[in-house]
Design a protein around this motif. Sequence first.
Motif, PDB file in Angstrom:
ATOM      1  N   GLU A   1      71.207  23.146  42.922  1.00 41.13           N
ATOM      2  CA  GLU A   1      72.788  21.670  43.139  1.00 41.13           C
ATOM      3  C   GLU A   1      72.094  20.886  44.368  1.00 41.13           C
ATOM      4  O   GLU A   1      71.897  19.922  44.230  1.00 41.13           O
ATOM      5  CB  GLU A   1      74.306  22.194  43.395  1.00 41.13           C
ATOM      6  N   LYS A   2      71.792  22.102  45.200  1.00 42.12           N
ATOM      7  CA  LYS A   2      71.383  20.960  46.619  1.00 42.12           C
ATOM      8  C   LYS A   2      70.319  20.381  46.519  1.00 42.12           C
ATOM      9  O   LYS A   2      69.693  19.609  47.057  1.00 42.12           O
ATOM     10  CB  LYS A   2      71.495  22.276  47.687  1.00 42.12           C
ATOM     11  N   ALA A   3      69.052  21.532  45.690  1.00 39.77           N
ATOM     12  CA  ALA A   3      67.678  20.701  45.924  1.00 39.77           C
ATOM     13  C   ALA A   3      67.681  20.282  44.624  1.00 39.77           C
ATOM     14  O   ALA A   3      66.537  19.447  44.630  1.00 39.77           O
ATOM     15  CB  ALA A   3      67.060  22.255  45.451  1.00 39.77           C
ATOM     16  N   GLN A   4      69.247  19.493  43.540  1.00 39.31           N
ATOM     17  CA  GLN A   4      68.535  19.327  42.251  1.00 39.31           C
ATOM     18  C   GLN A   4      68.060  19.158  41.675  1.00 39.31           C
ATOM     19  O   GLN A   4      66.881  18.167  40.788  1.00 39.31           O
ATOM     20  CB  GLN A   4      68.548  17.470  43.739  1.00 39.31           C
ATOM     21  N   CYS A   5      67.216  21.065  40.930  1.00 37.94           N
ATOM     22  CA  CYS A   5      66.811  20.975  40.046  1.00 37.94           C
ATOM     23  C   CYS A   5      67.153  22.215  39.243  1.00 37.94           C
ATOM     24  O   CYS A   5      68.624  22.601  39.849  1.00 37.94           O
ATOM     25  CB  CYS A   5      65.634  22.343  41.156  1.00 37.94           C
ATOM     26  N   SER A   6      66.717  22.497  38.877  1.00 39.44           N
ATOM     27  CA  SER A   6      67.447  23.694  37.911  1.00 39.44           C
ATOM     28  C   SER A   6      67.537  25.604  38.129  1.00 39.44           C
ATOM     29  O   SER A   6      67.053  25.740  39.409  1.00 39.44           O
ATOM     30  CB  SER A   6      66.837  23.784  36.545  1.00 39.44           C
ATOM     31  N   GLU A   7      68.709  26.305  37.779  1.00 40.64           N
ATOM     32  CA  GLU A   7      68.456  27.314  38.382  1.00 40.64           C
ATOM     33  C   GLU A   7      67.429  27.756  38.359  1.00 40.64           C
ATOM     34  O   GLU A   7      67.176  28.809  38.679  1.00 40.64           O
ATOM     35  CB  GLU A   7      69.815  28.422  38.107  1.00 40.64           C
ATOM     36  N   ALA A   8      66.668  28.186  37.017  1.00 40.88           N
ATOM     37  CA  ALA A   8      65.002  28.778  36.781  1.00 40.88           C
ATOM     38  C   ALA A   8      64.264  28.486  38.100  1.00 40.88           C
ATOM     39  O   ALA A   8      63.609  29.662  38.917  1.00 40.88           O
ATOM     40  CB  ALA A   8      65.058  28.335  35.848  1.00 40.88           C
ATOM     41  N   GLU A   9      64.262  26.739  38.519  1.00 36.65           N
ATOM     42  CA  GLU A   9      62.921  26.491  39.511  1.00 36.65           C
ATOM     43  C   GLU A   9      63.712  27.415  40.478  1.00 36.65           C
ATOM     44  O   GLU A   9      62.884  28.160  42.026  1.00 36.65           O
ATOM     45  CB  GLU A   9      63.830  25.233  39.693  1.00 36.65           C
ATOM     46  N   VAL A  10      65.245  27.564  41.162  1.00 38.79           N
ATOM     47  CA  VAL A  10      65.185  28.009  42.490  1.00 38.79           C
ATOM     48  C   VAL A  10      65.197  29.858  41.830  1.00 38.79           C
ATOM     49  O   VAL A  10      64.464  30.030  43.155  1.00 38.79           O
ATOM     50  CB  VAL A  10      66.736  28.534  42.668  1.00 38.79           C
ATOM     51  N   VAL A  11      65.528  30.271  41.285  1.00 36.31           N
ATOM     52  CA  VAL A  11      65.160  31.658  40.738  1.00 36.31           C
ATOM     53  C   VAL A  11      63.655  32.029  40.777  1.00 36.31           C
ATOM     54  O   VAL A  11      62.959  32.445  41.533  1.00 36.31           O
ATOM     55  CB  VAL A  11      65.422  32.116  39.203  1.00 36.31           C
ATOM     56  N   ALA A  12      62.668  30.631  40.577  1.00 30.62           N
ATOM     57  CA  ALA A  12      61.221  30.715  41.018  1.00 30.62           C
ATOM     58  C   ALA A  12      60.711  31.132  41.781  1.00 30.62           C
ATOM     59  O   ALA A  12      59.897  31.303  43.329  1.00 30.62           O
ATOM     60  CB  ALA A  12      60.348  29.852  39.895  1.00 30.62           C
ATOM     61  N   HIS A  13      61.489  30.845  43.250  1.00 31.74           N
ATOM     62  CA  HIS A  13      61.885  30.917  44.450  1.00 31.74           C
ATOM     63  C   HIS A  13      61.994  30.889  45.573  1.00 31.74           C
ATOM     64  O   HIS A  13      61.714  31.870  46.552  1.00 31.74           O
ATOM     65  CB  HIS A  13      62.225  28.901  45.266  1.00 31.74           C
ATOM     66  N   LEU A  14      62.788  32.210  44.642  1.00 34.04           N
ATOM     67  CA  LEU A  14      63.204  33.109  45.495  1.00 34.04           C
ATOM     68  C   LEU A  14      61.838  34.413  46.168  1.00 34.04           C
ATOM     69  O   LEU A  14      60.924  34.662  45.081  1.00 34.04           O
ATOM     70  CB  LEU A  14      64.314  34.295  45.182  1.00 34.04           C
ATOM     71  N   PRO A  15      62.723  35.206  46.525  1.00 33.86           N
ATOM     72  CA  PRO A  15      61.255  36.166  47.416  1.00 33.86           C
ATOM     73  C   PRO A  15      61.627  37.281  46.028  1.00 33.86           C
ATOM     74  O   PRO A  15      62.076  37.673  45.492  1.00 33.86           O
ATOM     75  CB  PRO A  15      62.151  36.792  48.905  1.00 33.86           C
ATOM     76  N   SER A  16      60.491  38.123  46.067  1.00 34.35           N
ATOM     77  CA  SER A  16      60.182  38.874  45.389  1.00 34.35           C
ATOM     78  C   SER A  16      61.524  40.296  45.373  1.00 34.35           C
ATOM     79  O   SER A  16      61.421  40.413  44.102  1.00 34.35           O
ATOM     80  CB  SER A  16      58.465  40.192  44.669  1.00 34.35           C
ATOM     81  N   HIS A  17      61.479  40.643  46.633  1.00 35.00           N
ATOM     82  CA  HIS A  17      62.475  41.340  46.092  1.00 35.00           C
ATOM     83  C   HIS A  17      64.108  41.052  46.070  1.00 35.00           C
ATOM     84  O   HIS A  17      64.803  42.118  45.404  1.00 35.00           O
ATOM     85  CB  HIS A  17      62.519  41.996  47.772  1.00 35.00           C
ATOM     86  N   TRP A  18      63.911  39.958  45.177  1.00 32.82           N
ATOM     87  CA  TRP A  18      65.410  39.211  44.989  1.00 32.82           C
ATOM     88  C   TRP A  18      65.190  38.829  44.186  1.00 32.82           C
ATOM     89  O   TRP A  18      66.577  38.924  43.840  1.00 32.82           O
ATOM     90  CB  TRP A  18      65.627  37.641  46.249  1.00 32.82           C
ATOM     91  N   ALA A  19      63.872  38.371  43.646  1.00 29.28           N
ATOM     92  CA  ALA A  19      63.917  37.968  41.804  1.00 29.28           C
ATOM     93  C   ALA A  19      62.873  38.699  41.611  1.00 29.28           C
ATOM     94  O   ALA A  19      61.751  38.266  41.779  1.00 29.28           O
ATOM     95  CB  ALA A  19      65.003  37.149  41.381  1.00 29.28           C
TER      96      ALA A  19
END
Length: 171
Positions: free
Chosen positions: A22-40
């Motif tokens: 919501e803050k980034a005005q993008c999809s949740e999948a886009e956020v997950v794609a930017h999470l560190p590899s130890h998180w996702a």
Amino acid sequence: MALTIAELVEQHSELSVSQLAEKAQCSEAEVVAHLPSHWACWLPKEQLQWLMYDLPSWGPMTTIIQVAGSIFEIKDHFPNGKPGHGYYNLMDKQSHLHGHLKLENIANIALVSKPLRGTESYCFQFFDEQGATIFKIYLGRDRKRVLLPEQVARFELLKQNMALTELENEL
């Protein structure tokens, strides 16, 4: 200057994936794609049917469905099901969760173990083609709100296997 998704994740790591989106005005999948590899990490879509068959053996979890700002939670084991008539039909009489999943609409599956408001959190997140969340399944907790260790171990093993598969594919 607007922050990138990666910068938002870094600066607001206490927020949920949906709040970050919501803050980034993008999809949740886009956020997950930017999470560190130890998180996702991502589970290949080819593993979806296997996952549907495997989840009932995990024990009690929380399935979350978010629609138009409302959040529905079902705390129970994920039900057994079987394919039929274009759906994966959840039909376990021992579970309170029933319904029909349109598996062909699931484009991506993420395994997310990102802390949430200072608390360990583990979930399977199912996305459509646009990156919107269809539903999430969070690992279970005991009466003291402690994650079930056998589920965490299975989840971490699955993440490790995905990381090894990804590494093999790169070589």
